[in-house]
Design an enzyme around this catalytic site. Structure first.
Site, PDB file in Angstrom:
ATOM      1  N   ASP A 245      10.955  -1.070   6.825  1.00 58.25           N
ATOM      2  CA  ASP A 245      11.090  -1.631   5.468  1.00 58.25           C
ATOM      3  C   ASP A 245      12.603  -2.243   5.434  1.00 58.25           C
ATOM      4  O   ASP A 245      13.377  -1.821   6.056  1.00 58.25           O
ATOM      5  CB  ASP A 245      10.961  -0.223   4.334  1.00 58.25           C
ATOM      6  CG  ASP A 245      11.317  -0.654   2.981  1.00 58.25           C
ATOM      7  OD1 ASP A 245      10.918  -1.814   2.619  1.00 58.25           O
ATOM      8  OD2 ASP A 245      11.931   0.013   2.238  1.00 58.25           O
ATOM      9  N   ASP A 450      11.385   4.598   3.256  1.00 54.49           N
ATOM     10  CA  ASP A 450      12.139   5.781   2.721  1.00 54.49           C
ATOM     11  C   ASP A 450      11.564   5.629   1.274  1.00 54.49           C
ATOM     12  O   ASP A 450      11.850   6.787   0.466  1.00 54.49           O
ATOM     13  CB  ASP A 450      13.554   5.337   2.546  1.00 54.49           C
ATOM     14  CG  ASP A 450      13.976   4.054   1.668  1.00 54.49           C
ATOM     15  OD1 ASP A 450      13.287   3.035   1.715  1.00 54.49           O
ATOM     16  OD2 ASP A 450      14.924   4.194   0.853  1.00 54.49           O
ATOM     17  N   ASP A 454       6.119   3.040   0.465  1.00 56.51           N
ATOM     18  CA  ASP A 454       6.227   2.981   2.024  1.00 56.51           C
ATOM     19  C   ASP A 454       5.048   4.067   2.398  1.00 56.51           C
ATOM     20  O   ASP A 454       4.754   4.079   3.717  1.00 56.51           O
ATOM     21  CB  ASP A 454       7.320   3.305   2.638  1.00 56.51           C
ATOM     22  CG  ASP A 454       8.460   2.216   2.406  1.00 56.51           C
ATOM     23  OD1 ASP A 454       8.018   0.943   2.617  1.00 56.51           O
ATOM     24  OD2 ASP A 454       9.755   2.508   2.360  1.00 56.51           O
TER      25      ASP A 454
END
Length: 672
Positions: A245, A450, A454
């Site tokens: 990410d 995080d 996600d």
């Protein structure tokens, strides 16, 4: 009768039992060392806590602290439970939990973690997580569960052992029968069969995997890497693709001012920042906070605005110091007839387009209809992200950045850190689909994230890796948690997994090799030709030794070290600076100093990240400790350190010292 009386083998039975017991003792001692990390974690927890009850301080057992209690912490004391500071400030050593080598400042409103140490300062905090809910308790539970769980390769060893044991019993019976048919005595045949059974005890096979897994998970915990299961630790070694990410993983997740440009020579950057911070300090918008934070970093004092008018999604008008300051987007400036904003060929407009092409957000500032300047705000890339991506590529791992951010910003960040593929503007469900698409192509995928968005992708990936500072749902969805919030720990986890699997393979090889070699000898294949046969006592000693050897080999994992991939000379830009002094490029300092025999050289290092006198002291102490540094003078206002050298000191040593202190060196020049 006398013949059989002399052949009762009482001494053999006693010796076999003794050797097996000694072997088990050595094995138990060696195996116990694999849980050293877990024991050290348990010992970190303080036994008592000082709490405020009925207005009085009371010392109680730490396990009796309840959620909501106010806990008092003084210098040198460990924090018993998780909580949030309500009063005071402290410098917390979190190295035991997160691996951060430098104490971090914690003040009112900041969280504190159980089992961390207050190095300096005093504060009170309200307990939020107690008992089995504390961070330390969760770490201990995860490490324990991972060490006791079985990896697929361990289940394979169990299946082999399930076939191996009946096969050995059959070999022992066949051995006895063959010797009886060959004309040997019953005593000889029975002794040979017993020797086969003793030497082929499958202890080594059973220990080959679990001891290595326990060592690996314990070592990972020491590095602040929590592996939730043995299966996850094993699967890490086969990863060939890492998907990351962007926000909060590759970047810090907090916008910061990266560039400043004044509109003309009549105003300095400091004046622009002062006016901008004064206007923006009245807004709670993240971009406004970034401007105010930049001013604080540079030691600029600014006043709060007298009044503030906000136009949603456009900008603000603030009355401060008798001026009407406009702050916001280009469209907001055009609405208010700011002349430089209306001209697409103006220097500010040209620069703004350049910054936007790099994925940055541009803020415009004006005094009435006169443009003061512009600033670029961006989510700062974590200082270790570039090194992490480079280490992935060196290990042959394909890197992908997967983000919901716009394509321009995503590609700018992806190019900066060096990822192979950038996939932008994807929704959470689409992240899951992207992971599935990679898996369908035959890739073993690790996903690092995080946030809540996600979580689906973390669950879908072969290995889900959560940043420790992320949301609870992301951490719960992941197989591995990085307590230090560093991407470099992903590479460390993969390397450790590969070391564990390699260790297991070596253990299994020697366990099988030992049995393949030992069983024929025990059965007596050398007896007809050479008259050699193994005694049951020797077989017992060999069996015990094989188990000890397997465990000892697994313990080598305790010496696994984090690979040092820092290379600031290569990764940081070197910028020439012209002053009245004679300047030498940072890279050529080592050569110049040695050629000219210079001593008492002064080297000026620009340092980012210093915000207070405490930071200044940290940098000064770190540089003063470097061998060859005679004196270190650090200027908080100039954001630079001047070191006087008594001998030739390479740039990398100085940069490493600053980095280890928790700050970022960006430039270095040598002053004659």
């Amino acid at each position: 009768i006398r013949e059989y009386g002399d052949a009762l083998y009482f001494e053999s039975c006693a010796m076999i039992l003794t050797l097996v017991t000694v072997g088990k003792y050595l094995e138990a001692r060696s195996t116990a060392k694999t849980s050293d990390a877990l024991s050290r974690l348990i010992d970190l927890a303080p036994k008592t806590a000082v709490v405020l009850r009925n207005g009085q301080e009371q010392t109680i057992p730490a396990e009796q602290v309840a959620a909501g209690d106010i806990v008092v912490i003084r210098p040198g004391e460990s924090i018993p439970v998780d909580g949030v500071i309500t009063e005071g400030k402290g410098y917390i050593d979190q190295s035991a939990i997160t691996g951060e080598s430098i104490p971090v400042t914690r003040k009112t409103g900041d969280p504190v973690i159980s089992a961390t140490l207050n190095k300096n300062g005093a504060f009170r905090f309200q307990a939020s997580r107690v008992g089995n809910d504390t961070t330390l308790a969760q770490i201990i539970r995860l490490v324990d569960e991972a060490g006791n769980s079985k990896a697929p390769i361990a289940k394979l060893a169990d299946r082999v052992s399930g076939i191996f044991v009946p096969a050995v019993i059959l070999i022992a019976l066949v051995t006895a029968a063959v010797w009886l048919l060959a004309g040997q005595s019953f005593e000889f045949a029975l002794s040979s069969a017993i020797t086969v059974l003793v030497i082929s005890c499958p202890c080594a096979l059973g220990l080959a995997t679990p001891v290595a897994i326990m060592s690996g998970t314990g070592k990972a915990a020491e590095f602040g890497i929590l592996v939730k299961s043995a299966e996850s630790l094993e699967n890490l070694h086969s990863i060939d693709t890492v998907v990351m990410d962007k926000t909060g993983t590759i970047t810090s997740g907090h916008p910061a001012v990266t560039d400043i440009m004044t509109a003309d020579s009549s105003i300095t950057e400091k004046e622009l920042l002062t006016q901008a911070a004064a206007a923006e300090s009245g807004s709670a918008h993240p971009l406004a906070s970034a401007v105010a934070e930049k001013a604080k970093e540079q030691g600029i004092h600014f006043s709060q605005p007298n009044s503030l008018q906000s136009t949603e999604g456009r900008g603000i008008r603030a009355e401060t110091g008798g001026r009407s300051i406009l702050a916001g987007s280009l469209a907001f400036m055009k609405e208010n007839k700011v002349s430089a904003a209306l001209d697409p060929a103006s220097p500010a407009a040209v620069q703004a387009r350049q910054w936007m092409s790099e994925g940055k957000t541009v803020l415009w500032f004006a005094d009435g209809n006169r443009l003061l300047g512009i600033m670029a705000v961006s989510d700062i890339i974590r200082k270790d992200s570039r090194e992490a991506v480079r280490s992935f590529r060196q290990a042959g791992i394909h890197t992908v950045m997967l983000t919901g951010d716009n394509k321009t910003a995503a590609e700018a960040v992806g190019k900066a850190v060096g990822v192979d593929t950038v996939i932008a503007e994807v929704l959470p469900a689409e992240k899951d689909a992207e992971i599935r698409a990679l898996q369908e192509k035959g890739h073993k995928v690790a996903m690092v994230g995080d946030g809540i968005n996600d979580a689906p992708a973390l669950m879908r990936a072969d290995i889900g890796i959560a940043i420790g500072a992320g949301t609870d749902i992301a951490i719960d969805s992941a197989d591995v948690v990085l307590m230090k919030n560093s991407l470099r720990d992903v590479g460390t986890a993969v390397r450790l997994s590969r070391a564990v699997i390699r260790n297991i393979h070596v253990n299994l090889f020697w366990a099988f090799f030992y049995n393949i070699l030992g069983i024929p000898l025990a059965a007596g294949v050398l007896y007809p030709e050479f008259g050699l046969r193994l005694s049951p006592m020797i077989a017992a000693a060999a069996m015990s030794l094989s188990s000890v050897c397997v465990v000892t080999n697994a313990l080598r994992l305790r010496f696994f070290q984090i690979q040092d991939t820092d290379d600031y000379t290569a990764s940081l830009p070197q910028r020439a600076t012209q002053t009245t002094d004679t300047l030498v490029s940072a890279d050529s300092f080592h050569e110049s100093a040695s050629q000219k025999g210079m001593i008492k050289m002064k080297k000026i290092i620009s340092v980012d990240g210093m915000m207070c006198a405490h930071c200044q002291s940290h940098v000064q102490q770190a540089l003063s400790a470097v061998d060859g540094v005679e004196k270190a003078d650090v200027s908080l206002e100039k954001k630079e350190a001047t070191v006087t050298l008594s001998k030739d000191v390479p740039q990398k040593e100085l940069f490493d010292a600053v980095t280890e202190a928790g700050y970022t060196p960006t430039k270095c020049v040598v002053k004659n």
